[in-house]
Design an enzyme around this catalytic site. Structure first.
Site, mmCIF file in Angstrom:
data_model
loop_
_atom_site.group_PDB
_atom_site.id
_atom_site.type_symbol
_atom_site.label_atom_id
_atom_site.label_comp_id
_atom_site.label_asym_id
_atom_site.label_seq_id
_atom_site.Cartn_x
_atom_site.Cartn_y
_atom_site.Cartn_z
ATOM 1 C CG HIS A 156 -1.582 -1.264 1.515
ATOM 2 N ND1 HIS A 156 -2.746 -1.688 0.928
ATOM 3 C CD2 HIS A 156 -1.180 -2.292 2.335
ATOM 4 C CE1 HIS A 156 -3.057 -2.899 1.377
ATOM 5 N NE2 HIS A 156 -2.115 -3.297 2.219
ATOM 6 C CB SER A 277 11.699 21.452 -17.243
ATOM 7 O OG SER A 277 10.935 22.619 -17.390
ATOM 8 C CE LYS A 283 10.316 19.379 -13.149
ATOM 9 N NZ LYS A 283 9.558 18.462 -12.335
ATOM 10 C CD GLU A 290 7.176 11.183 -15.744
ATOM 11 O OE1 GLU A 290 7.207 11.693 -14.639
ATOM 12 O OE2 GLU A 290 7.382 11.836 -16.791
#
Ligand code: ARG
Length: 471
Positions: A156, A277, A283, A290
């Protein structure tokens, strides 16, 4: 230009209908397999006396020239070409004349397309399995590199129990092993020879299907003509195998995305595998992971599309089936590219051992304390609730298990003795998990050695398979 099937047509086919129904832009990918199947078919036609030796030789020469054109990327596709089968036949007739018209004897595009797909899939399965084994090896190397690094496991997404990081990698080796087995299992159904059932009923011509199958190294032939031209189970199964593999890799990616968060930073991703970015200079994003997640979603959609495609089809062949190739090719290409990039990233990923150590909570040892009490004779349920009370006590008093004294432990149970401190460390916790499949170092080391041998054997197996199908 006349289409090969135009004989009974009283008017010229509408150009938009031709454009709408053609599939060449997609199925040209099968060109080499179409020729391969045709070569075997022609040899069989000669063997059973449906063509002469001279005709056979002429057709084979033509087909070999087409094969060369395909390999050199020189096979021309014309705007009027319908699909890969008609391209090969058209080109053959251009090259050798009227004799080329005998190629399609005792064959329909309905059985031919199944053969092309199966020949294609046999190669792709071998390629995919090789990539899976390669990725398993990458995970295995990481297991060795982090053989005794302890990390919290999660259920979890909450810290659960200490495990070895190597044990975590081995979990993915297991998942990939099942993926590999699934491909091999499905391979058996791909390896059933379809050609020679004609459009749907078989043929009155004296063909020898077993001979063609043998030439193309298929061990068995299909049993029912109606089933053969309508069956796409094998294709959907392979797509499912790909999708389930991707689901495993997507779930791994999800862990890595989380472990790369600024608040967690368990992992260090090499700059070359990150993207930046356009706006925020600081970044370094884990876009690869992803995109693995994202592309997996897309492939699940394509699998659903395929299942829906076949769901309501009446027996036997229906043109709907032409729509199977686009998703099939896309899913296979996506799976191959994901396996490729993930192997690279996994090989070079580093883990921040210090941070991993710093973040693991003493409470991940709560089950060890329960088991300590159970060993001393406390009923499990009672021990569970008692340790729950100790956790609450620690939280309320801003303490960890490590800062408790024996007296504090004894307030909860007289069963606690000095030996409680022997189990209160992560190494003891991990090494106590000697049950089969548990995370103790001794178990994990054994597993690593077992996998080293097993993966070598898998590679041999796949090399054998490759030899068995290379034609
Ligand atoms: N292109 C078709 C397919 O991919 C095979 C051709 C069958 N055409 C036909 N009119 N029966 O399934």
């Amino acid at each position: 230009m006349k289409y090969m099937w135009e004989g009974s047509f009283k008017e010229k086919i509408d150009k938009d209908i031709i454009d709408f129904t053609k599939s060449i832009d997609i199925d040209k990918k099968l060109a080499i397999y179409d020729v391969q199947g045709s070569i075997a078919h022609v040899k069989m036609l000669f063997k059973v006396g449906l063509i002469t030796k001279k005709e056979k030789e002429k057709i084979l020469n033509g087909l070999k020239r087409i094969k060369k054109e395909i390999n050199g990327n020189k096979l021309k596709i014309l705007p009027t070409d319908e699909d890969i089968h008609t391209v090969v036949e058209r080109r053959l007739i251009e090259l050798i004349g009227k004799t080329g018209e005998k190629l399609h004897t005792a064959r329909s595009r309905n059985d031919q397309i199944v053969l092309d797909e199966k020949l294609f899939l046999r190669d792709e399965i071998v390629h995919l399995i090789r990539q899976i084994i390669y990725l398993q090896n990458c995970f295995l190397k990481k297991s060795e590199e982090y053989i005794d690094t302890i990390i919290s496991s999660y259920t979890h997404l909450k810290q659960s129990q200490p495990v070895l990081l190597s044990h975590y990698f081995l979990a993915y080796i297991e998942k990939l092993e099942r993926d590999k087995e699934r491909f091999l299992e499905t391979y058996k159904r791909v390896n059933v020879f379809p050609l020679g059932v004609g459009a749907c009923a078989g043929t009155s011509l004296p063909i020898d299907r077993k001979y063609t199958a043998k030439l193309l190294k298929f061990p068995v032939i299909s049993k029912n003509s109606l089933d053969t031209v309508s069956d796409r189970d094998f294709l959907i199964e392979i797509v499912f195998c790909c999708v389930l593999t991707l689901i495993h890799l997507s779930s791994f990616s999800q862990d890595l995305i989380i472990w790369n968060m600024d608040e967690i930073v368990y992992v260090k991703l090499p700059d070359k595998y990150c993207t930046g970015s356009s706006l925020m200079p600081h970044k370094k994003n884990p876009d690869v992971f992803e995109l693995i997640r994202g592309k997996t979603s897309n492939c699940i959609g394509l699998l659903t599309g395929l299942l829906t495609l076949v769901k309501g089809l009446p027996l036997s062949y229906n043109r709907d089936l032409q729509e199977d190739k686009k998703p099939l090719f896309e899913i296979i290409e996506t799976t191959k590219s994901i396996l490729k990039v993930l192997s690279k990233v996994v090989s070079e990923i580093d883990f921040n051992k210090d941070i991993i150590k710093e973040k693991i909570s003493s409470f991940t040892l709560s089950t060890d304390i329960v088991e300590y009490l159970v060993k001393k004779g406390k009923p499990f349920r009672e021990a569970h609730s008692l340790v729950g009370n100790i956790v609450n006590y620690c939280i309320e008093n801003n303490k960890t298990f490590f800062s408790l004294t024996l007296d504090e432990f004894k307030k909860f149970s007289q069963f606690f003795e000095n030996d409680i401190f022997e189990i209160l460390n992560f190494e003891s916790s991990v090494n106590a998990k000697v049950s089969n499949g548990g995370t103790s170092l001794i178990n994990v080391k054994k597993e690593v050695e077992k996998w080293k041998k097993k993966l070598k054997k898998s590679l041999d197996l796949i090399t054998n398979l490759e030899k068995r199908i290379s034609i």
